[in-house]
Design an enzyme around this catalytic site. Structure first.
Site, PDB file in Angstrom:
ATOM      1  N   ILE A 152      64.124 -39.845  28.629  1.00 36.89           N
ATOM      2  CA  ILE A 152      63.818 -41.186  29.487  1.00 36.89           C
ATOM      3  C   ILE A 152      65.201 -42.297  29.107  1.00 36.89           C
ATOM      4  CG2 ILE A 152      61.348 -40.963  29.351  1.00 36.89           C
ATOM      5  CD1 ILE A 152      61.476 -42.866  26.802  1.00 36.89           C
ATOM      6  N   CYS A 199      50.974 -54.324  41.023  1.00 41.92           N
ATOM      7  CA  CYS A 199      51.598 -54.337  42.228  1.00 41.92           C
ATOM      8  C   CYS A 199      52.967 -53.584  42.352  1.00 41.92           C
ATOM      9  CB  CYS A 199      51.968 -55.857  42.318  1.00 41.92           C
ATOM     10  SG  CYS A 199      53.524 -56.485  41.477  1.00 41.92           S
ATOM     11  N   HIS A 223      59.746 -37.568  33.336  1.00 42.64           N
ATOM     12  CA  HIS A 223      58.691 -38.590  32.467  1.00 42.64           C
ATOM     13  C   HIS A 223      59.291 -40.042  32.628  1.00 42.64           C
ATOM     14  CE1 HIS A 223      57.535 -34.965  29.670  1.00 42.64           C
ATOM     15  NE2 HIS A 223      57.013 -34.794  30.556  1.00 42.64           N
ATOM     16  N   CYS A 279      55.258 -53.293  36.829  1.00 47.80           N
ATOM     17  CA  CYS A 279      54.039 -53.708  36.886  1.00 47.80           C
ATOM     18  C   CYS A 279      52.999 -52.809  37.260  1.00 47.80           C
ATOM     19  CB  CYS A 279      53.825 -54.941  37.790  1.00 47.80           C
ATOM     20  SG  CYS A 279      52.126 -55.458  37.817  1.00 47.80           S
ATOM     21  N   ALA A 311      64.096 -34.049  24.439  1.00 46.29           N
ATOM     22  CA  ALA A 311      64.520 -34.915  23.442  1.00 46.29           C
ATOM     23  C   ALA A 311      65.759 -34.460  22.444  1.00 46.29           C
ATOM     24  CB  ALA A 311      63.528 -35.566  22.680  1.00 46.29           C
TER      25      ALA A 311
HETATM   26  P1  NAD Z   1      60.228 -32.605  21.061  1.00 45.28           P
HETATM   27  O1  NAD Z   1      60.526 -33.860  20.177  1.00 45.28           O
HETATM   28  O2  NAD Z   1      58.961 -32.123  21.283  1.00 45.28           O
HETATM   29  O3  NAD Z   1      61.188 -31.569  20.673  1.00 45.28           O
HETATM   30  C1  NAD Z   1      62.658 -31.702  20.442  1.00 45.28           C
HETATM   31  C2  NAD Z   1      63.080 -30.177  20.137  1.00 45.28           C
HETATM   32  O4  NAD Z   1      64.366 -30.244  20.226  1.00 45.28           O
HETATM   33  C3  NAD Z   1      62.445 -29.780  19.037  1.00 45.28           C
HETATM   34  O5  NAD Z   1      62.140 -28.576  18.943  1.00 45.28           O
HETATM   35  C4  NAD Z   1      63.882 -29.706  17.993  1.00 45.28           C
HETATM   36  O6  NAD Z   1      63.786 -28.588  17.006  1.00 45.28           O
HETATM   37  C5  NAD Z   1      64.888 -29.650  18.854  1.00 45.28           C
HETATM   38  N1  NAD Z   1      66.336 -30.135  18.587  1.00 45.28           N
HETATM   39  C6  NAD Z   1      66.186 -31.444  17.970  1.00 45.28           C
HETATM   40  N2  NAD Z   1      67.604 -31.647  17.863  1.00 45.28           N
HETATM   41  C7  NAD Z   1      68.119 -30.813  18.385  1.00 45.28           C
HETATM   42  C8  NAD Z   1      69.595 -30.570  18.549  1.00 45.28           C
HETATM   43  N3  NAD Z   1      70.781 -31.470  18.084  1.00 45.28           N
HETATM   44  N4  NAD Z   1      70.161 -29.300  19.052  1.00 45.28           N
HETATM   45  C9  NAD Z   1      68.989 -28.453  19.325  1.00 45.28           C
HETATM   46  N5  NAD Z   1      67.771 -28.855  19.059  1.00 45.28           N
HETATM   47  C10 NAD Z   1      67.460 -29.859  18.812  1.00 45.28           C
HETATM   48  O7  NAD Z   1      60.807 -33.257  22.651  1.00 45.28           O
HETATM   49  P2  NAD Z   1      60.660 -32.596  23.731  1.00 45.28           P
HETATM   50  O8  NAD Z   1      60.248 -31.206  24.014  1.00 45.28           O
HETATM   51  O9  NAD Z   1      61.520 -33.141  24.884  1.00 45.28           O
HETATM   52  O10 NAD Z   1      59.092 -33.442  24.283  1.00 45.28           O
HETATM   53  C11 NAD Z   1      58.614 -34.636  23.764  1.00 45.28           C
HETATM   54  C12 NAD Z   1      58.476 -35.913  24.864  1.00 45.28           C
HETATM   55  O11 NAD Z   1      59.337 -36.882  23.909  1.00 45.28           O
HETATM   56  C13 NAD Z   1      59.181 -35.796  26.198  1.00 45.28           C
HETATM   57  O12 NAD Z   1      58.239 -36.386  27.156  1.00 45.28           O
HETATM   58  C14 NAD Z   1      60.234 -36.951  26.097  1.00 45.28           C
HETATM   59  O13 NAD Z   1      59.969 -37.674  27.276  1.00 45.28           O
HETATM   60  C15 NAD Z   1      59.973 -37.828  25.134  1.00 45.28           C
HETATM   61  N6  NAD Z   1      61.230 -38.313  24.301  1.00 45.28           N
HETATM   62  C16 NAD Z   1      62.266 -38.625  24.955  1.00 45.28           C
HETATM   63  C17 NAD Z   1      63.295 -39.049  24.052  1.00 45.28           C
HETATM   64  C18 NAD Z   1      64.530 -39.270  24.790  1.00 45.28           C
HETATM   65  O14 NAD Z   1      64.568 -39.677  25.995  1.00 45.28           O
HETATM   66  N7  NAD Z   1      65.957 -39.065  24.338  1.00 45.28           N
HETATM   67  C19 NAD Z   1      63.362 -39.126  22.678  1.00 45.28           C
HETATM   68  C20 NAD Z   1      62.228 -39.094  22.267  1.00 45.28           C
HETATM   69  C21 NAD Z   1      60.920 -38.515  23.044  1.00 45.28           C
HETATM   70 ZN    ZN Z   2      52.702 -57.324  39.448  1.00 44.19          ZN
END
Ligand code: NAD
Ligand code: ZN
Length: 259
Positions: free
Chosen positions: A108, A137, A126, A134, A27
């Site tokens: 995502i 189905c 993820h 759904c 993220a």
């Molecule tokens: P997390 O939120 O746990 O960790 C994000 C990490 O990135 C943190 O350690 C933070 O310090 C670091 N960070 C934030 N901005 C940064 C930047 N600009 N440069 C460098 N580092 C930076 O996220 P994760 O480890 O991906 O796990 C969380 C879950 O959240 C995942 O399963 C994901 O699917 C989901 N998620 C996805 C999104 C998206 O698709 N953009 C957004 C939020 C959460």
């Molecule tokens: Zn259905």
């Protein structure tokens, strides 16, 4: 040369010399696009309680489904308008210069695809928010179509075909991981020779077991993250920086190295 510059240079050298460079994103890659992550200050978990979003709760009650759709809608509104940032663009360029074998993402938001990374290079561990499925189905619906219904007052959408509950095609806590993607991610991680983490707290499992698989297979582990991670000790290189800055710097250096 500062430690930071030396770190960027070393990462660039390793990627340029790697036969199978693998990048693993979280993220943190998309915060510079205006999408909050989960765990940073101002992140999603300051506003919502993660326990409300476990998959079994979603299945068990209409109330939980309503809460889920409220949070998911709020996130999707931000995601829909988001544009790839310098970090996504640098990774797309990495592929164009022939230095990306595989990109595993926990995100995502579809921003790697929007930035130009080819679909066949990306493993979405993820799932994706760009469509809805759904749970009974498996029929798929365009996300925007379902969002229209929600805007029109529907609190929990159900399947037109079978009446089953609809959910964005993302993986919630406690929900089974997509089998094919997980197996492929494990296979790629075990056989890569360089595993580069960008913008992940590395605390969400099983995704966070991939760096260990890579290390076990003999790969170098490099981490670019704003904050410390539980893998900093085992990593061969840690760059404490903003993803956009660091990746742009690294890819510029690689472009100057590879013919
Ligand atoms: P997390 O939120 O746990 O960790 C994000 C990490 O990135 C943190 O350690 C933070 O310090 C670091 N960070 C934030 N901005 C940064 C930047 N600009 N440069 C460098 N580092 C930076 O996220 P994760 O480890 O991906 O796990 C969380 C879950 O959240 C995942 O399963 C994901 O699917 C989901 N998620 C996805 C999104 C998206 O698709 N953009 C957004 C939020 C959460
Ligand atoms: Zn259905």
């Amino acid at each position: 040369m500062t430690d930071h510059e030396a770190g960027l240079k070393l990462a660039a050298r390793w990627i340029a010399d790697s036969a199978r460079p693998l990048v693993f994103t979280g993220a943190g890659l998309s915060t510079e696009s205006g999408i909050p992550d989960f765990r940073s200050p101002g992140g999603i978990w300051e506003k919502y309680n993660p326990e409300d979003f476990y998959f079994d709760r979603f299945l068990a009650s209409e109330g939980a489904r309503e809460k889920y759709w409220q949070m998911a809608t709020e996130m999707y509104e931000v995601m829909r308008g988001a544009q790839p940032n310098r970090a996504h663009l640098a990774l797309a360029r990495l592929e164009r210069i022939g230095r990306l074998d595989c990109l595993i993402t926990q995100n995502i938001d579809g921003l790697h695809q929007k930035a130009g990374t080819s679909e066949e290079k990306i493993i979405e561990l993820h799932g994706t928010a760009v469509y809805v499925a759904c749970l009974d189905c498996r029929r798929r619906f365009d996300r925007d179509l379902i969002q229209e219904r929600i805007k029109g007052g529907v609190k929990v959408p159900y399947c037109d075909g079978c009446g089953g509950p609809l959910k964005p095609a993302t993986i919630s806590f406690g929900q089974a991981m997509p089998e094919r993607e997980l197996a492929e991610a494990c296979r790629r991680s075990s056989r890569c020779d360089l595993f580069l983490v960008v913008g992940s707290s590395l605390v969400v499992y099983p995704a966070a077991s991939l760096p260990s698989l890579a290390k076990g297979g003999g790969a170098k582990l490099a981490i670019i993250n704003r904050e410390p991670t539980p893998f900093d000790e085992t990593a061969d290189l840690v760059i404490r920086a903003e993803a956009g800055d660091a990746l742009t710097g690294i890819v510029n250096l690689i472009a100057a190295m590879v013919p």
